[in-house]
Design an enzyme around this catalytic site. Sequence first.
Site, PDB file in Angstrom:
ATOM      1  N   LYS A   1       0.827  -1.210   0.000  1.00 39.90           N
ATOM      2  CA  LYS A   1       0.000   0.000   0.000  1.00 39.90           C
ATOM      3  C   LYS A   1       0.869   1.271   0.000  1.00 39.90           C
ATOM      4  O   LYS A   1       2.083   1.194   0.207  1.00 39.90           O
ATOM      5  CB  LYS A   1      -0.922  -0.041   1.224  1.00 39.90           C
ATOM      6  CG  LYS A   1      -1.903  -1.224   1.186  1.00 39.90           C
ATOM      7  CD  LYS A   1      -2.868  -1.170   2.359  1.00 39.90           C
ATOM      8  CE  LYS A   1      -3.817  -2.361   2.341  1.00 39.90           C
ATOM      9  NZ  LYS A   1      -4.841  -2.275   3.407  1.00 39.90           N
TER      10      LYS A   1
ATOM     11  N   TYR B   1     -12.265  -2.067  -3.794  1.00 39.21           N
ATOM     12  CA  TYR B   1     -12.762  -2.268  -2.425  1.00 39.21           C
ATOM     13  C   TYR B   1     -14.286  -2.217  -2.344  1.00 39.21           C
ATOM     14  O   TYR B   1     -14.831  -1.949  -1.279  1.00 39.21           O
ATOM     15  CB  TYR B   1     -12.155  -1.226  -1.482  1.00 39.21           C
ATOM     16  CG  TYR B   1     -10.781  -1.588  -0.960  1.00 39.21           C
ATOM     17  CD1 TYR B   1     -10.564  -2.753  -0.223  1.00 39.21           C
ATOM     18  CD2 TYR B   1      -9.687  -0.751  -1.163  1.00 39.21           C
ATOM     19  CE1 TYR B   1      -9.312  -3.081   0.290  1.00 39.21           C
ATOM     20  CE2 TYR B   1      -8.431  -1.074  -0.657  1.00 39.21           C
ATOM     21  CZ  TYR B   1      -8.255  -2.242   0.069  1.00 39.21           C
ATOM     22  OH  TYR B   1      -7.018  -2.566   0.586  1.00 39.21           O
TER      23      TYR B   1
ATOM     24  N   ASN C   1      -1.990  -0.148   6.936  1.00 35.47           N
ATOM     25  CA  ASN C   1      -1.446  -1.424   7.427  1.00 35.47           C
ATOM     26  C   ASN C   1      -0.534  -2.106   6.407  1.00 35.47           C
ATOM     27  O   ASN C   1      -0.409  -3.315   6.387  1.00 35.47           O
ATOM     28  CB  ASN C   1      -2.578  -2.337   7.901  1.00 35.47           C
ATOM     29  CG  ASN C   1      -3.569  -2.662   6.802  1.00 35.47           C
ATOM     30  OD1 ASN C   1      -3.429  -2.180   5.679  1.00 35.47           O
ATOM     31  ND2 ASN C   1      -4.552  -3.493   7.095  1.00 35.47           N
TER      32      ASN C   1
ATOM     33  N   HIS D   1      -1.929  -5.641   1.591  1.00 37.58           N
ATOM     34  CA  HIS D   1      -3.225  -6.296   1.446  1.00 37.58           C
ATOM     35  C   HIS D   1      -2.984  -7.694   0.889  1.00 37.58           C
ATOM     36  O   HIS D   1      -2.060  -7.906   0.109  1.00 37.58           O
ATOM     37  CB  HIS D   1      -4.111  -5.520   0.457  1.00 37.58           C
ATOM     38  CG  HIS D   1      -5.321  -6.284   0.012  1.00 37.58           C
ATOM     39  ND1 HIS D   1      -6.490  -6.300   0.733  1.00 37.58           N
ATOM     40  CD2 HIS D   1      -5.517  -7.099  -1.071  1.00 37.58           C
ATOM     41  CE1 HIS D   1      -7.361  -7.090   0.114  1.00 37.58           C
ATOM     42  NE2 HIS D   1      -6.800  -7.577  -0.979  1.00 37.58           N
TER      43      HIS D   1
ATOM     44  N   GLU E   1      -9.625 -10.291  -7.608  1.00 42.19           N
ATOM     45  CA  GLU E   1      -8.620  -9.252  -7.351  1.00 42.19           C
ATOM     46  C   GLU E   1      -7.455  -9.324  -8.345  1.00 42.19           C
ATOM     47  O   GLU E   1      -6.963  -8.292  -8.801  1.00 42.19           O
ATOM     48  CB  GLU E   1      -8.118  -9.368  -5.905  1.00 42.19           C
ATOM     49  CG  GLU E   1      -9.223  -9.027  -4.905  1.00 42.19           C
ATOM     50  CD  GLU E   1      -8.753  -9.015  -3.456  1.00 42.19           C
ATOM     51  OE1 GLU E   1      -7.626  -9.456  -3.173  1.00 42.19           O
ATOM     52  OE2 GLU E   1      -9.537  -8.541  -2.612  1.00 42.19           O
TER      53      GLU E   1
HETATM   54  P1  CMP Z   1      -7.253  -4.728   3.761  1.00 42.80           P
HETATM   55  O1  CMP Z   1      -6.774  -6.072   4.155  1.00 42.80           O
HETATM   56  O2  CMP Z   1      -6.699  -4.111   2.519  1.00 42.80           O
HETATM   57  O3  CMP Z   1      -8.850  -4.758   3.663  1.00 42.80           O
HETATM   58  C1  CMP Z   1      -9.649  -3.635   3.871  1.00 42.80           C
HETATM   59  C2  CMP Z   1      -8.878  -2.480   4.430  1.00 42.80           C
HETATM   60  O4  CMP Z   1      -9.672  -1.530   5.119  1.00 42.80           O
HETATM   61  C3  CMP Z   1      -7.914  -2.986   5.507  1.00 42.80           C
HETATM   62  O5  CMP Z   1      -6.893  -3.732   4.961  1.00 42.80           O
HETATM   63  C4  CMP Z   1      -7.531  -1.684   6.162  1.00 42.80           C
HETATM   64  O6  CMP Z   1      -6.601  -0.946   5.373  1.00 42.80           O
HETATM   65  C5  CMP Z   1      -8.879  -0.991   6.150  1.00 42.80           C
HETATM   66  N1  CMP Z   1      -9.605  -1.255   7.389  1.00 42.80           N
HETATM   67  C6  CMP Z   1     -10.092  -2.394   7.836  1.00 42.80           C
HETATM   68  N2  CMP Z   1     -10.734  -2.263   8.992  1.00 42.80           N
HETATM   69  C7  CMP Z   1     -10.660  -0.990   9.283  1.00 42.80           C
HETATM   70  C8  CMP Z   1     -11.132  -0.225  10.358  1.00 42.80           C
HETATM   71  N3  CMP Z   1     -11.822  -0.770  11.346  1.00 42.80           N
HETATM   72  N4  CMP Z   1     -10.846   1.079  10.325  1.00 42.80           N
HETATM   73  C9  CMP Z   1     -10.173   1.620   9.302  1.00 42.80           C
HETATM   74  N5  CMP Z   1      -9.710   0.925   8.249  1.00 42.80           N
HETATM   75  C10 CMP Z   1      -9.939  -0.357   8.241  1.00 42.80           C
END
Ligand code: CMP
Length: 137
Positions: free
Chosen positions: A9, A49, A112, A115, A126
């Site tokens: 990311k 998403y 984070n 993904h 995806e």
């Molecule tokens: P990802 O695994 O890419 O899937 C969805 C994304 O949404 C996740 O990683 C985070 O980047 C984001 N995400 C998931 N849960 C939350 C949350 N509770 N608050 C903010 N962002 C979130």
Amino acid sequence: MERTLSIIKPDGVAKNIIGEVIKRLENNSIKIIAIKMIHMNKNQAEGFYTVHNERPFFGSLIEFMISGPVVVMALEGENVIKKYRGLMGATNYKEAEPGTIRSDFATDIEKNVVHGSDAPETAEFEIGYFFNNFEII
Ligand code: CMP
């Protein structure tokens, strides 16, 4: 053999850990079968998403995902969906196992670093979202 989609990311790219993530894939016998760097626009990120479009964090997630370039990869290996999710660690870095990518580098539940697809059907959607057949080795 199974396939999954990985995204480094915008926060991961900005932290200069593309090589670190790839090293962890290679060290764990996960094969990269497609790779590119892209900078998504809003429509592209929203389409990717779409499953989260009712979630309260959707708007913020989209803004984050278009804030800079990302590296998308299609990965292949035995049980690679679970294996790569194990390397990533929990979505919330505070709950991620020590030594996982998110535990080592994430700063935020949203930012984070990486993904990974969560199931074979998701992986198919995806991978197809970012790569055509000619781009997959
Ligand atoms: P990802 O695994 O890419 O899937 C969805 C994304 O949404 C996740 O990683 C985070 O980047 C984001 N995400 C998931 N849960 C939350 C949350 N509770 N608050 C903010 N962002 C979130």
